[in-house]
Design a protein around this motif. Structure first.
Motif, PDB file in Angstrom:
ATOM      1  N   THR A 101      -6.228 -10.880   5.081  1.00 35.49           N
ATOM      2  CA  THR A 101      -4.728 -11.240   5.737  1.00 35.49           C
ATOM      3  C   THR A 101      -3.634 -10.320   5.618  1.00 35.49           C
ATOM      4  OG1 THR A 101      -5.483 -13.106   4.223  1.00 35.49           O
ATOM      5  CG2 THR A 101      -3.251 -13.044   4.840  1.00 35.49           C
ATOM      6  N   ASP A 107       6.377 -11.911   2.692  1.00 36.08           N
ATOM      7  CA  ASP A 107       5.348 -11.669   1.464  1.00 36.08           C
ATOM      8  C   ASP A 107       6.218 -10.563   0.464  1.00 36.08           C
ATOM      9  OD1 ASP A 107       3.085 -13.320   2.089  1.00 36.08           O
ATOM     10  OD2 ASP A 107       2.514 -11.859   3.311  1.00 36.08           O
ATOM     11  N   ARG A 166       2.734 -14.542  -0.626  1.00 34.91           N
ATOM     12  CA  ARG A 166       3.822 -15.472  -0.877  1.00 34.91           C
ATOM     13  C   ARG A 166       3.017 -16.715  -1.015  1.00 34.91           C
ATOM     14  NH1 ARG A 166       9.455 -16.998   1.701  1.00 34.91           N
ATOM     15  NH2 ARG A 166       9.921 -18.839   0.546  1.00 34.91           N
ATOM     16  N   LYS A 167       2.096 -17.309  -0.131  1.00 30.54           N
ATOM     17  CA  LYS A 167       1.425 -18.420  -0.334  1.00 30.54           C
ATOM     18  C   LYS A 167       0.623 -18.416  -1.589  1.00 30.54           C
ATOM     19  CE  LYS A 167      -1.635 -21.498   2.313  1.00 30.54           C
ATOM     20  NZ  LYS A 167      -2.802 -21.551   3.311  1.00 30.54           N
ATOM     21  N   GLU A 170       3.310 -18.751  -4.746  1.00 25.65           N
ATOM     22  CA  GLU A 170       4.268 -20.017  -4.696  1.00 25.65           C
ATOM     23  C   GLU A 170       3.229 -21.229  -5.299  1.00 25.65           C
ATOM     24  OE1 GLU A 170       7.567 -20.135  -1.354  1.00 25.65           O
ATOM     25  OE2 GLU A 170       5.822 -20.511  -0.812  1.00 25.65           O
ATOM     26  N   ALA A 171       1.863 -21.297  -4.987  1.00 24.61           N
ATOM     27  CA  ALA A 171       1.017 -22.133  -5.427  1.00 24.61           C
ATOM     28  C   ALA A 171       0.581 -22.056  -7.163  1.00 24.61           C
ATOM     29  CB  ALA A 171      -0.324 -22.159  -4.641  1.00 24.61           C
TER      30      ALA A 171
END
Length: 516
Positions: A101, A107, A166-167, A170-171
């Motif tokens: 990714t 990020d 970040r994804k 945050e999860a």
């Protein structure tokens, strides 16, 4: 990072354990042993030595430290302080996380902001109290705005600003880095296996943007008992460790086939004197104590010959990095207190307690008993009776961190950066006198806070002068008595070599197989 040095218990050497390490099948895998398990692969939930050792091999920061302690580029190829307290970081292009990714400026910005979020409960939050905001201003730039100018920010960013997606973060605000969730980084290694009980396996990240690490695989395990750990290194079951009890160091240096190395660490040992409490409020009492304590003897006891006495309230690497060739010239001008009982008694005679006094202080076995007993004996010679109030470890910690009648306290704290701004506000600011802070002396004022703020915002010679003035005040008023800086020891199977010092951030990448 502030890590109280655990009590090192000497264990008698076992007979018949001097055989050479058994040769391992390959140099491709390094087996590393810590005292404790890796708690988390995320610094927000694992800001301890064992955990950060693994994190630094996996997670990059925008800037890092070189061998001299200077801040240098990492994920950010450059940065600029566009105005006081405002930094723009220009990121490298083409960087990806270990899963492929692409890394984004968003990020990077979020990875800093998350430490400010109370919902995350970051253990590294204290590193970034000066940060007001962090935002991506375009696809390749991150702007950080501080609440006030503070040059220490860059040094702490080199340690704490670990970049994660970040994804994913945050999860998982509470459990990022756990064995169930794991993490993703852009660093030289990535996770292959992770368990609190079974340990951690790292493998080389083939997508790493920088120079590939020499070792394809790292296995990290926890061996709590020091003698078991030593025997594992001796037999070749373990290749390396930094967890060597200083009281046991002679047994380690005698291991055949093993290199035992030492370098000055950022472990700062000192006595704090609570200036708000009873006789210790009197500066003449504090100066008397400084003269009565045999610092040289305490350094011998505390370091087993592997350490240095320190002339000021900074570690040996910090002093040398900050002052360079001027270190001795600067520190020699600070007020000193030679071990001199006559001078101690003369100072005490000027106080309100010319005949001495008694004081009771909290104590728990986590503190070095040899140091404490030596201080008791030294002070008894000038009429000061120091009595220990033994407490369970939890009660002791609670009383210490709430600053409840601490009195005279021996502390051994670990720091991570070359900047004096990591240490001095920690031990001298009004904020650190609050519960959970590390200013055990309670020596603080609005004026001193202002001077600390000015020192942290300054650069070059102006900063050096301001820091020196603070150190001079500490030397004169004696809220702290600096003792020593202990050396960091490491043991390494001779199949490997290492180039590490106090400023080595990624230890695993600094280890190489020996030449054939």
């Amino acid at each position: 990072m502030k890590i109280p040095l655990a009590l090192c218990v000497a264990i008698l050497a076992l007979a018949g354990c001097a055989q050479a390490p058994a040769p391992a099948a390959t140099k491709d895998t390094l087996v590393w042993a810590n005292t404790s398990p890796v708690r988390s692969l995320d610094i927000a939930h694992g800001f301890d030595t064992a955990s950060t050792l693994a994190q630094f091999a996996m997670l990059d920061t925008p800037v890092t430290l070189d061998k001299t302690g200077a801040v240098v580029p990492s994920l950010a190829e450059s940065w600029k302080e566009t105005r006081p307290g405002v930094y723009d970081f220009k990121l490298r292009t083409g960087v990806t996380f270990s899963d492929g990714t692409p890394l984004t400026a968003d990020d990077v910005a979020y990875s800093l902001k998350r430490h400010l979020d109370p919902k995350v409960g970051s253990e590294a939050a204290s590193y970034f109290t000066t940060v007001k905001s962090a935002d991506a201003t375009d696809q390749g730039t991150v702007r950080v705005v501080l609440r006030s100018p503070n040059q220490t920010f860059l040094s702490t960013a080199a340690i704490g600003w670990q970049v994660v997606p970040r994804k994913l973060a945050e999860a998982h605000p509470k459990d990022l880095g756990s064995p169930d969730v794991g993490t993703l980084g852009t660093g030289p290694y990535k996770v292959a296996k992770y368990s609190i009980t079974d340990g951690l396996t790292l493998v080389r990240n083939e997508r790493y943007w920088g120079k590939k690490p020499a070792l394809p695989k790292i296995e990290v395990k926890a061996i709590e008992d020091s003698e078991t750990r030593r025997l594992a290194v001796s037999s070749g079951d373990v290749d390396a460790t930094q967890d060597i009890p200083i009281t046991d160091v002679r047994k380690w240096t005698a291991l055949p086939g093993v290199t035992t190395g030492f370098y000055p660490s950022n472990q700062l040992a000192f006595l704090s004197l609570d200036v708000t409490s009873g006789p210790l409020k009197d500066v003449h009492v504090r100066r008397a104590i400084a003269h009565a304590v045999d610092r040289e003897a305490l350094a011998r006891v505390g370091t087993a010959g592997h350490g240095q006495m320190i002339p000021a309230l900074l570690t040996t690497p910090q002093l040398k990095t900050f002052y360079g060739d001027q270190t001795e010239a600067v520190t020699s001008k600070l007020k000193t207190y030679a071990h001199d009982l006559a001078a101690a008694k003369a100072e005490l005679a000027q106080s309100a307690y010319p005949n001495g006094f008694s004081i009771t202080v909290p104590y728990a076995p986590v503190e070095n008993p040899l140091i404490i007993q030596a201080v008791i004996a030294d002070l008894a010679k000038i009429g000061i009776k120091l009595t220990l109030e033994n407490q369970p470890e939890d009660a002791f910690r609670a009383r210490l961190m709430s600053h409840d009648r601490v009195g005279i306290h021996f502390a051994d704290l670990g720091y991570s950066t070359p900047d004096a701004g990591e240490v001095l506000p920690d031990l001298l600011s009004r904020a650190s006198t609050q519960e959970g802070g590390w200013n055990f002396s309670m020596y603080a004022s609005a004026e001193l806070d202002k001077r600390l703020e000015e020192a942290m915002a300054a650069t070059g010679q102006a900063k050096a002068d301001l820091v020196t003035a603070v150190l001079a005040e500490v030397a004169d008023q004696v809220p702290y008595i600096p003792l020593y800086c202990i050396d960091q020891a490491y043991a390494l199977n001779k199949k490997f070599t290492a180039d590490i010092n106090a400023w080595t951030v990624d230890v695993f990448s600094a280890i190489h197989p020996t030449a054939a």
